[in-house]
Design an enzyme around this catalytic site. Structure first.
Site, PDB file in Angstrom:
ATOM      1  N   ASN A  98       0.800  -1.234   0.000  1.00 22.17           N
ATOM      2  CA  ASN A  98       0.000   0.000   0.000  1.00 22.17           C
ATOM      3  C   ASN A  98       0.833   1.285   0.000  1.00 22.17           C
ATOM      4  OD1 ASN A  98       0.724  -0.429   2.665  1.00 22.17           O
ATOM      5  ND2 ASN A  98      -1.262   0.142   3.509  1.00 22.17           N
TER       6      ASN A  98
ATOM      7  N   GLU B  40       4.541  -3.972  12.446  1.00 22.50           N
ATOM      8  CA  GLU B  40       3.575  -2.887  12.159  1.00 22.50           C
ATOM      9  C   GLU B  40       2.407  -3.549  11.450  1.00 22.50           C
ATOM     10  OE1 GLU B  40       3.849   0.208  13.080  1.00 22.50           O
ATOM     11  OE2 GLU B  40       5.951   0.348  13.630  1.00 22.50           O
TER      12      GLU B  40
ATOM     13  N   CYS C 233      -3.310   1.482   6.729  1.00 26.15           N
ATOM     14  CA  CYS C 233      -3.532   0.837   8.017  1.00 26.15           C
ATOM     15  C   CYS C 233      -4.115   1.810   9.037  1.00 26.15           C
ATOM     16  CB  CYS C 233      -2.228   0.266   8.539  1.00 26.15           C
ATOM     17  SG  CYS C 233      -0.932   1.507   8.558  1.00 26.15           S
TER      18      CYS C 233
ATOM     19  N   GLU D  41       8.359   3.233  14.328  1.00 25.31           N
ATOM     20  CA  GLU D  41       9.100   3.654  13.137  1.00 25.31           C
ATOM     21  C   GLU D  41       9.072   5.169  13.070  1.00 25.31           C
ATOM     22  OE1 GLU D  41       7.422   1.188   9.897  1.00 25.31           O
ATOM     23  OE2 GLU D  41       9.188  -0.072  10.225  1.00 25.31           O
TER      24      GLU D  41
END
Ligand code: NAP
Length: 499
Positions: free
Chosen positions: A168, A267, A301, A475
């Site tokens: 994505n 993640e 997400c 991150e």
């Protein structure tokens, strides 16, 4: 080294058109790996093949890990400043080649070209940020409880990193891992998503052009994700696995990594609530809802998955929202007025259609958008569905499409309970003009990231990551570097013993 798409005398766009007419290669030890066995990369907007990439397997993955392990010996002892210089040059090259990368991204992933340009800039910002952070991997001096002992810590790169990324965000999900790993002094084997390997390979070429030594970054393109993933998560030379993708695959990789006890960053998926309280500014709430829900056709997400609207503001909010949704234009991302591109593949479209049917069967109402459920194309027109309830499938799972599910609520405590009623805990959003409510609600939401009166929250400077089954590890930000460092504690005895 022959460059695959860099032709300094030509413009970016000419380069990339020429480049895409030839097969792409994977990369191990800064050498381009071609293979007679390839797979097609297709354009989700047209179904056409863009180009092919090598379909590598177990042997090449092991070769890449060995190259990374050899490179680690020298890369891990370079100075932070040396690593910073290369990363900074890489950042400049990515920025210079924005058009070529963005064009490739729209072709392989489908997002509108303006969003693709935005992602290149966002992805590059991690490289710039970690070029600076490379110089700040501070250890600490600890006041000693014992006379004569000196206590301190140093930070050292953890070793070879396996990075596995989703389709994505074909640039940003890659740089969010590579930049901190390389900055820390680690070496990497990357497996990008099979749907979107091209942007990663363009980044690879720019990294080599920036001076990244051989073996520091290696890319395995493959459709054999399970087999490649098994090697990456069980090989004793790999010390860290950084994964972005579904919760289901994340759990599997964690299980596999247990045999050699690798450090992990996961993640994973989300199910973000977005709450509009009666005291919200409607214009702010609608514009943030649109940005959060419809970016990348709803395939992020952190996309708002469940929109909870308080009774008092429900009708005015819905009216403004509906008008905004009806202005969205669905189409090929290369056309400049497109705001919603195709979904990534047929499975993704079928999943959204199933959510709509299930919700309608359970009493939901479509109030905007007429989903083109039968067509062969991968488009879904932006759709608003109201009267949603917790029993519907779209309340429990990530929608990952341009379908906006609306719920109505009465009391603050009820909506907090509803918002937290999910195994996920990635991002949550709420809208209010009341400062006391800001603190109260923010502290009670079980999510790793909270947007208050804001729908776009990701920045290289801020810690991105979830709670609960959305994973762990951060991150971006100063915490991002830590994920790739080992803390070594040293106790030095300075006592002189006299006879
Ligand atoms: P996915 O199916 O889990 O795939 C992600 C990556 O894992 C791809 O490279 C995929 O390879 C690989 N993979 C699949 N099965 C594997 C296995 N058995 N072993 C090793 N690797 C394997 O997820 P996706 O559908 O591509 O991405 C969407 C998901 O990612 C959503 O759930 C979304 O929420 C999540 N996501 C999370 C974040 C975050 O920061 N929390 C950001 C973006 C996306 P192939 O492509 O070859 O299958």
């Amino acid at each position: 080294m022959t460059y695959l798409f860099l032709r300094q005398e030509e413009t970016d766009m000419i380069d990339i058109h020429n480049r895409l007419s030839q097969p792409f290669a994977a990369c191990i030890n800064n050498e381009w790996i071609y293979s007679p066995i390839c797979f097609d990369v297709t354009n989700p907007a047209t179904g056409e093949t863009i180009t092919t990439v090598p379909n590598l397997g177990i042997a090449e993955t092991e070769q890449a890990i060995e190259a990374a392990a050899t490179a680690f010996e020298s890369w891990s002892i370079t100075t932070p400043k040396e690593r910073s210089k290369i990363l900074h040059k890489w950042f400049l090259l990515i920025t210079e080649h924005t058009e070529a990368i963005a064009h490739t991204m729209t072709l392989e992933q489908g997002k509108p070209i303006a969003e693709a340009r935005g992602e290149v800039s966002y992805g590059a910002s991690f490289v710039e940020w970690f070029a600076e952070e490379a110089k700040r991997s501070y250890g600490e001096t600890i006041p000693s409880p014992a006379a004569g002992k000196r206590l301190f810590t140093i930070k050292q790169p953890i070793g070879v990193v396996a990075a596995i990324t989703p389709w994505n965000f074909p640039v940003a999900m890659v740089t969010r891992k590579l930049a901190p790993a390389i900055a820390a002094g680690c070496t990497v084997v990357l497996k990008p998503a099979a749907e979107t390997p091209l942007c990663a390979l363009l980044l690879m070429e720019l990294a080599i052009a920036a001076g990244l030594p051989k073996g520091v970054l290696n890319i395995i393109t493959s459709t054999a994700a399970a087999a490649v993933g098994k090697v990456l998560t069980t090989h004793p030379s790999v010390k860290k696995v950084s994964f972005t993708g579904s919760t289901e695959v994340g759990k599997l990789l964690m299980e596999q990594s247990a045999s050699t006890l690798k450090k992990l960053s996961l993640e994973l998926g989300g199910n973000a609530p977005l709450i509009v309280f009666d005291d919200a500014d409607i214009a702010v709430a609608v514009s943030a809802t649109m940005a959060s829900k419809f970016r990348n056709a709803g395939q992020t997400c952190v996309c708002a998955n469940r929109i909870y609207v308080q009774t008092g503001i429900y009708y005015p909010y819905i009216e403004v929202l509906k008008a905004a949704v009806e202005k969205l234009v669905t189409g090929n991302g290369l056309l400049t007025d497109t705001s919603i591109g195709p979904l990534i593949n047929r499975e993704a479209k079928d999943k959204v259609i199933a959510f709509i049917k299930d919700a309608e069967n359970k009493g939901a109402k479509i109030i905007a958008g007429i989903p083109d459920t039968e067509a062969d194309s991968l488009y879904i027109h932006p759709t608003i569905i109201t009267n949603c309830t917790p029993e519907m499938d779209l309340s429990k799972e990530e929608i990952f499409g341009p379908l906006l599910a609306v719920y109505i609520f009465d009391k603050e405590e009820d909506v907090i309970a509803l918002a937290n009623d999910t195994p996920y805990g990635l991002a949550a959003y709420f809208f209010t003009e009341n400062v006391r409510r800001c603190y109260r609600v923010m502290e009670q939401l079980d999510y790793g990231m909270i947007g208050i009166n804001e729908g776009i929250i990701s920045h290289a400077e801020a810690p991105f990551g979830g709670m609960k089954q959305s994973g762990f590890g951060k991150e971006g930000s100063r915490y991002g570097l830590e994920e790739y460092l080992a803390t070594k504690y040293v106790c030095l005895n300075t006592t002189e013993y006299k006879n």
